[in-house]
Design a protein around this motif. Structure first.
Motif, PDB file in Angstrom:
ATOM      1  N   LEU A 293      18.627  77.704  73.735  1.00 16.77           N
ATOM      2  CA  LEU A 293      19.133  76.562  72.986  1.00 16.77           C
ATOM      3  C   LEU A 293      17.973  75.660  72.590  1.00 16.77           C
ATOM      4  CD1 LEU A 293      22.254  75.550  75.121  1.00 16.77           C
ATOM      5  CD2 LEU A 293      22.061  77.269  73.315  1.00 16.77           C
TER       6      LEU A 293
ATOM      7  N   GLY B 137      23.407  78.320  70.189  1.00 14.70           N
ATOM      8  CA  GLY B 137      24.535  78.837  70.941  1.00 14.70           C
ATOM      9  C   GLY B 137      25.095  80.100  70.314  1.00 14.70           C
TER      10      GLY B 137
ATOM     11  N   THR C  13      26.770  72.610  71.236  1.00 15.44           N
ATOM     12  CA  THR C  13      26.760  73.974  70.722  1.00 15.44           C
ATOM     13  C   THR C  13      27.492  74.862  71.724  1.00 15.44           C
ATOM     14  OG1 THR C  13      25.357  75.761  69.853  1.00 15.44           O
ATOM     15  CG2 THR C  13      24.496  74.539  71.744  1.00 15.44           C
TER      16      THR C  13
ATOM     17  N   GLU D 249      21.699  70.129  68.297  1.00 19.05           N
ATOM     18  CA  GLU D 249      21.544  71.354  69.072  1.00 19.05           C
ATOM     19  C   GLU D 249      21.750  72.577  68.195  1.00 19.05           C
ATOM     20  OE1 GLU D 249      23.951  68.518  71.837  1.00 19.05           O
ATOM     21  OE2 GLU D 249      23.957  69.135  69.739  1.00 19.05           O
TER      22      GLU D 249
ATOM     23  N   TRP E 197      20.128  68.240  79.527  1.00 16.45           N
ATOM     24  CA  TRP E 197      21.128  69.197  79.032  1.00 16.45           C
ATOM     25  C   TRP E 197      22.357  69.101  79.931  1.00 16.45           C
ATOM     26  CZ3 TRP E 197      20.952  71.903  74.583  1.00 16.45           C
ATOM     27  CH2 TRP E 197      19.714  72.101  73.963  1.00 16.45           C
TER      28      TRP E 197
END
Length: 126
Positions: free
Chosen positions: A20, A9, A120, A6, A36
């Motif tokens: 993201l 963030g 993240t 990931e 997610w």
């Protein structure tokens, strides 16, 4: 095996946006559903959004409907989570996950996902 990483963030003010990304490698990307999830301190991991193998079906938690959009680019082996109108309660570590089962329904339970990224951090200030 599937490896997920990931990115995207960060710290944003309430009302702001973040996107993201989750880059996948290993098994052919188009063969699995993507989800997610997020986990805030002291809380359980919760479903945020999911997308089917081909991208034609998505599902969202009620708390993010109308604000978050999940999409994928199978040519780039990447899934995205566009987050708009962010609120302080969206603050959490966000994880992407892969479900390699053959079922057609995009799962919303974390136990259904076999592979996970490292997460993240998303922090929304008031």
């Amino acid at each position: 095996q599937v490896q997920l990483v990931e990115s995207g963030g960060g710290l944003v003010q309430a009302g702001g946006s973040l996107r993201l990304s989750c880059a996948a490698s290993g098994r052919p990307f188009s063969l699995y559903h993507q989800g997610w999830f997020r986990q805030a301190p002291g809380k359980e991991r919760e479903f945020v959004a999911g997308i089917s193998r081909g991208g034609g079906r998505t599902s969202y938690a009620d708390s993010v409907k109308g604000r978050f959009t999940c999409s994928r680019d199978n040519a780039k082996n990447t899934v995205y989570l566009q987050m708009n109108s962010l609120k302080p309660e969206d603050t959490a570590v966000y994880y992407c996950a892969a479900d390699t089962s053959l079922l057609s329904v995009v799962p919303e339970r974390a136990q259904r996902y076999e592979f996970w990224g490292q997460g993240t951090q998303v922090t929304v200030s008031s």
